[in-house]
Design a protein around this motif. Sequence first.
Motif, PDB file in Angstrom:
ATOM      1  N   LEU A   7      -0.893  16.450   1.135  1.00  0.00           N
ATOM      2  CA  LEU A   7      -1.375  16.967  -0.142  1.00  0.00           C
ATOM      3  C   LEU A   7      -2.669  16.290  -0.567  1.00  0.00           C
ATOM      4  O   LEU A   7      -3.548  16.922  -1.161  1.00  0.00           O
ATOM      5  N   ARG A   8      -2.806  15.009  -0.251  1.00  0.00           N
ATOM      6  CA  ARG A   8      -4.037  14.312  -0.605  1.00  0.00           C
ATOM      7  C   ARG A   8      -5.210  14.824   0.211  1.00  0.00           C
ATOM      8  O   ARG A   8      -6.301  15.055  -0.314  1.00  0.00           O
ATOM      9  N   VAL A   9      -4.972  15.041   1.526  1.00  0.00           N
ATOM     10  CA  VAL A   9      -6.022  15.588   2.387  1.00  0.00           C
ATOM     11  C   VAL A   9      -6.398  16.996   1.932  1.00  0.00           C
ATOM     12  O   VAL A   9      -7.572  17.370   1.860  1.00  0.00           O
ATOM     13  N   LYS A  17      -6.118  18.307  -1.039  1.00  0.00           N
ATOM     14  CA  LYS A  17      -6.842  18.263  -2.297  1.00  0.00           C
ATOM     15  C   LYS A  17      -8.272  17.810  -2.096  1.00  0.00           C
ATOM     16  O   LYS A  17      -9.217  18.319  -2.714  1.00  0.00           O
ATOM     17  N   SER A  18      -8.448  16.852  -1.162  1.00  0.00           N
ATOM     18  CA  SER A  18      -9.806  16.363  -0.862  1.00  0.00           C
ATOM     19  C   SER A  18     -10.653  17.470  -0.258  1.00  0.00           C
ATOM     20  O   SER A  18     -11.828  17.620  -0.568  1.00  0.00           O
ATOM     21  N   GLU A  28       0.159  13.915  -9.807  1.00  0.00           N
ATOM     22  CA  GLU A  28      -0.387  14.158  -8.471  1.00  0.00           C
ATOM     23  C   GLU A  28       0.554  13.733  -7.352  1.00  0.00           C
ATOM     24  O   GLU A  28       0.415  14.201  -6.215  1.00  0.00           O
ATOM     25  N   THR A  29       1.501  12.844  -7.633  1.00  0.00           N
ATOM     26  CA  THR A  29       2.441  12.415  -6.590  1.00  0.00           C
ATOM     27  C   THR A  29       3.858  12.908  -6.856  1.00  0.00           C
ATOM     28  O   THR A  29       4.793  12.478  -6.198  1.00  0.00           O
ATOM     29  N   ARG A  45       0.815  -1.225   0.000  1.00  0.00           N
ATOM     30  CA  ARG A  45       0.000   0.000   0.000  1.00  0.00           C
ATOM     31  C   ARG A  45       0.844   1.267   0.000  1.00  0.00           C
ATOM     32  O   ARG A  45       0.307   2.360  -0.144  1.00  0.00           O
ATOM     33  N   HIS A  61       2.701  13.159   0.950  1.00  0.00           N
ATOM     34  CA  HIS A  61       1.632  12.564   0.155  1.00  0.00           C
ATOM     35  C   HIS A  61       0.302  12.640   0.900  1.00  0.00           C
ATOM     36  O   HIS A  61      -0.735  13.003   0.308  1.00  0.00           O
ATOM     37  N   ALA A  62       0.319  12.323   2.200  1.00  0.00           N
ATOM     38  CA  ALA A  62      -0.910  12.365   2.991  1.00  0.00           C
ATOM     39  C   ALA A  62      -1.441  13.787   3.110  1.00  0.00           C
ATOM     40  O   ALA A  62      -2.650  14.029   2.947  1.00  0.00           O
ATOM     41  N   PRO A  98       2.527   4.037  -1.670  1.00  0.00           N
ATOM     42  CA  PRO A  98       2.349   4.495  -3.056  1.00  0.00           C
ATOM     43  C   PRO A  98       3.566   4.170  -3.900  1.00  0.00           C
ATOM     44  O   PRO A  98       4.706   4.441  -3.498  1.00  0.00           O
ATOM     45  N   THR A 155     -11.738  19.853  -2.927  1.00  0.00           N
ATOM     46  CA  THR A 155     -12.786  19.252  -3.754  1.00  0.00           C
ATOM     47  C   THR A 155     -14.126  19.299  -3.035  1.00  0.00           C
ATOM     48  O   THR A 155     -15.164  19.638  -3.626  1.00  0.00           O
TER      49      THR A 155
END
Length: 403
Positions: A393-395, A397-398, A355-356, A127, A390-391, A129, A401
């Motif tokens: 930036l993902r949070v 971006k979420s 994105e990564t 898991r 990564h965590a 990335p 959105t």
Amino acid sequence: MVARVTTTAPSRLQQPIVAGIVTALVGFTSSFAVVIAGLRAVGASAEQAASGLLALTVIFGLGIVVLSVRTRAPITLAWSTPGAALLASMAASYHAGWAAAVGAFVVVGVLIVVTGLVPALGDLISRIPTPIAQAMLAGVLITLCLAPMRSLVDAPVLTIPVLVVWLAATRWLPRWALPLAMVTALVVIGVHVAVNGADDAAPTNWLPSLTFTVPELDLAAIVGLAVPLFIVTMASQNIPGVAVLSSFGYATPWRAAMTVTGVGTIVAAPFGGHAINLAALSAALAAGDEAGPDRSRRWIAGVSAGITYLVLAALSGVLVTIAAIAPGGLVEAVAGLALLGTFAAAIVGAFTAVETRVPAALTFVAAASGVTFFGIGGAFWGLVIGLVAHAVLRVGKSAETDG
């Protein structure tokens, strides 16, 4: 009728046997220089590095025979080449000593066994990335991949023949490019020693021998060496090894393979072995069409590869002694050539996804920097920084959105 059977039967055996021999020759000659460089970087003497090379080759050679016979599938094993490159990248930052490195190798073996027994741990590794894992690998590899250029500057007369042979073979005999480059390097070293003489302090133990080191458990070495070594071995060798076998229609006996490689790593560690794992790239040579049209008989290629590795193990003392008397940087240059393809693939895997890209870049520069915090090297911190970025930036971006 009898004559036809007599000529056909040997040919049915010949293909997988030859494929297994080629598998072992390519796997051994293309990467043993990386293993030597890695073990020496974390404190091994020439004798201890030779012992590690011998222990690894004997144990995974036996493991290949056992798994191939038991499963009737061409299950091939290898030493962790990316793991050895990780060790080589720590030359300037690792200070815990050889015994602590050996202790870290034992921990890696335990983690591999646990991964086989607890599938969730393997799932956790998978898991991570892919761009982050590939960026860490690229950062680890870059140090050795720069070695050919450094050697070209420091010793151009010795390095140019190796580069020319490697480039020509890459064009016309790609499978044998690295073995031929290594043979050229050995010839160059021989000529150099004949002309200039060998260092009086150089080792002269040409016979294979084992040197036992009592493992020392050091927290910094466990966190900074064992954890990255385990992750690199799993992500860059074991998981791709399963995929390679699957692509040829073979199911990997996961628990058995992890038990054999993990226990093998634990046994090899006190003798200098860093990690044993499923073969990835070389696995295709034993599992593919070159091992014969009859898939049910390709397990013979695995047995042939294992036996060939046992024969090659006898060269461990000779190879490490030659590496020790070689002009500085030449063996590392060959190791760098061996890793260029892996480095290129890791770079592509790290930076293809937009994105990564930023977390991957952070991982890469941290792993490549060689910095040390709290006695822990850059590979571990690169992974941590990349996962955190990564965590975050993902949070973020979420949240954007949802808003």
